[in-house]
Design a protein around this motif. Structure first.
Motif, short mmCIF file in Angstrom:
data_model
loop_
_atom_site.label_atom_id
_atom_site.label_comp_id
_atom_site.label_asym_id
_atom_site.label_seq_id
_atom_site.Cartn_x
_atom_site.Cartn_y
_atom_site.Cartn_z
N LYS A 201 -11.93 -26.41 2.01
CA LYS A 201 -13.18 -27.10 1.73
C LYS A 201 -13.13 -27.71 0.34
CE LYS A 201 -16.03 -23.95 4.54
NZ LYS A 201 -17.17 -23.00 4.52
N GLY A 202 -14.00 -28.71 0.13
CA GLY A 202 -14.14 -29.29 -1.19
C GLY A 202 -12.85 -29.87 -1.73
N PHE A 203 -12.50 -29.46 -2.95
CA PHE A 203 -11.34 -30.05 -3.61
C PHE A 203 -10.03 -29.67 -2.92
CE2 PHE A 203 -8.06 -30.13 -6.94
CZ PHE A 203 -8.16 -31.47 -7.30
N LYS A 204 -9.94 -28.47 -2.33
CA LYS A 204 -8.72 -28.08 -1.63
C LYS A 204 -8.47 -28.97 -0.42
CE LYS A 204 -8.19 -23.24 -2.95
NZ LYS A 204 -8.06 -21.85 -2.46
N LEU A 205 -9.54 -29.29 0.31
CA LEU A 205 -9.40 -30.20 1.45
C LEU A 205 -8.94 -31.57 0.99
CD1 LEU A 205 -9.86 -30.69 4.51
CD2 LEU A 205 -12.18 -31.40 3.91
N VAL A 206 -9.49 -32.04 -0.11
CA VAL A 206 -9.11 -33.34 -0.64
C VAL A 206 -7.65 -33.32 -1.09
CG1 VAL A 206 -9.53 -35.00 -2.49
CG2 VAL A 206 -11.46 -33.95 -1.31
N ARG A 207 -7.25 -32.28 -1.80
CA ARG A 207 -5.91 -32.23 -2.39
C ARG A 207 -4.82 -32.03 -1.35
NH1 ARG A 207 -2.77 -27.99 -4.43
NH2 ARG A 207 -4.46 -26.53 -4.00
N LEU A 208 -5.06 -31.20 -0.35
CA LEU A 208 -4.01 -30.84 0.60
C LEU A 208 -4.01 -31.69 1.86
CD1 LEU A 208 -4.22 -26.94 0.34
CD2 LEU A 208 -2.62 -28.48 -0.80
N ILE A 209 -5.13 -32.28 2.22
CA ILE A 209 -5.21 -33.05 3.47
C ILE A 209 -5.47 -34.52 3.22
CG2 ILE A 209 -6.42 -33.31 5.66
CD1 ILE A 209 -4.74 -30.79 5.53
N LEU A 210 -6.54 -34.82 2.50
CA LEU A 210 -6.98 -36.21 2.40
C LEU A 210 -6.07 -37.04 1.50
CD1 LEU A 210 -10.86 -35.74 2.17
CD2 LEU A 210 -9.42 -36.12 4.18
N ILE A 211 -5.67 -36.51 0.36
CA ILE A 211 -4.84 -37.30 -0.56
C ILE A 211 -3.50 -37.67 0.07
CG2 ILE A 211 -3.55 -37.20 -2.73
CD1 ILE A 211 -5.90 -35.84 -4.01
N PRO A 212 -2.73 -36.72 0.67
CA PRO A 212 -1.48 -37.16 1.32
C PRO A 212 -1.70 -38.16 2.45
CG PRO A 212 -1.50 -34.78 1.00
CD PRO A 212 -2.88 -35.25 0.70
N ALA A 213 -2.77 -37.99 3.24
CA ALA A 213 -3.00 -38.88 4.36
C ALA A 213 -3.44 -40.27 3.92
CB ALA A 213 -4.04 -38.28 5.31
N ALA A 214 -4.16 -40.34 2.81
CA ALA A 214 -4.71 -41.62 2.33
C ALA A 214 -3.97 -42.14 1.11
CB ALA A 214 -6.19 -41.44 2.00
N PHE A 215 -2.75 -41.66 0.88
CA PHE A 215 -2.09 -42.02 -0.37
C PHE A 215 -1.72 -43.50 -0.45
CE2 PHE A 215 1.23 -41.90 -3.65
CZ PHE A 215 0.55 -41.18 -4.63
N GLY A 216 -1.56 -44.15 0.69
CA GLY A 216 -1.28 -45.59 0.66
C GLY A 216 -2.42 -46.36 0.02
#
Length: 300
Positions: A201-216
């Motif tokens: 949740k929160g920052f962990k979800l952003v750091r581990l899931i969203l950032i790698p998936a949206a890094f482009g």
């Protein structure tokens, strides 16, 4: 069994069309021609860096030809004159010192802008009110040119780096936040649910899931933010460098323009272009190669 007898169609009916069968033999190719090794020119052409160098050399040739044809060093120095002024500034250390001042200020403003953009996008992806807050701020401030804030920055922060850093943060923040948020919204709901099933949740979800998936999209925002910050810095130094008596490459350009040293002005602009090319083709290209291409998120 009786053989089937072929009878002619009755009179008045069209005769059936009998198409002659056409047999085409496959073309015979020379296997050696197909498997021939690439020529030296073809091997060089395959490298993007070589193609870019050729383009730069052609532009330099056009610059040199036009400068010699114009024959007015005060108005438009040739490429060779600019290169001599550039190496003269490098040898004396003036250009290196001014570039160092500019880069230190740029990194501070760029870093603060990225941190603020990260906080805003994390808040936006975590709640609806955060999304509304980010969309409202970006619609208000993103169309506002950073140069328009220079007078206010001068009043609020006075002369010096504080005012420049303020306008740099403004130029970086919204470009990075918009692209990052767009990338986060493009992540599939399945990946979000997988992360939530693991208790993220929160920052962990952003750091581990969203950032790698949206890094482009994030990397695109970083590139755009860098370009905005770099040109905003040079423009801001043209103003604040004059006011405070110090500055980086922008002040170097302005100072030599006042002294009618046009070759030095072009040398300063040339150094600005070189730094931009190095950052784009080495730093960002390395990040892209080690992340997006390595993860199989981009076809090349």
């Amino acid at each position: 069994m009786n053989p089937v007898l072929k009878t002619a169609p009755p009179a008045g009916q069209p005769q059936p069309y009998e198409r002659a069968e056409i047999v085409r033999q496959p073309a015979v190719h020379d296997a050696a021609a197909i498997q021939r090794p690439l020529s030296a020119f073809e091997n060089l052409y395959r490298h993007g860096g070589v193609r870019k160098v050729v383009i730069l050399l052609l532009l330099a040739l056009v610059w040199e030809v036009y400068g010699r044809w114009l024959d007015n060093a005060l108005l438009f120095p040739s490429f060779s004159d600019t290169v001599r002024a550039f190496f003269s500034g490098i040898g004396s250390g003036v250009l290196i010192d001014r570039a160092g001042v500019s880069m230190k200020t740029l990194l501070v403003g760029y870093g603060i802008g990225i941190v603020l953009a990260t906080l805003l996008t994390t808040l936006a992806i975590s709640s609806r009110i955060g999304t509304d807050f980010l969309e409202t701020l970006t619609s208000m401030f993103n169309p506002l040119p950073a140069i328009a804030l220079l007078p206010l920055a001068l009043i609020w922060f006075g002369l010096g780096n504080g005012s420049i850093i303020f306008v740099l943060v403004h130029s970086v923040l919204w470009a990075v936040a918009l692209n990052t948020h767009a990338g986060f919204r493009g992540v599939s709901q399945t990946m979000r649910m997988v992360g939530q099933n693991y208790g993220l949740k929160g920052f962990k979800l952003v750091r581990l899931i969203l950032i790698p998936a949206a890094f482009g999209s994030i990397l695109t925002g970083l590139k755009v933010g860098w370009a905005f910050a770099w040109r905003t810095l040079i423009a801001a130094e043209l103003v604040f460098g004059v006011s405070s008596g110090s500055g980086g490459l922008g002040w170097y350009i302005f100072e030599n323009r006042n002294q009618l040293e046009t070759a030095n002005v072009f040398a300063g602009l040339f150094f600005v272009i070189l730094i931009g090319l190095c950052v784009e083709n080495f730093i960002f290209a390395t990040i892209e190669r080690k992340t997006i291409r390595r993860w199989g998120m981009q076809n090349h």
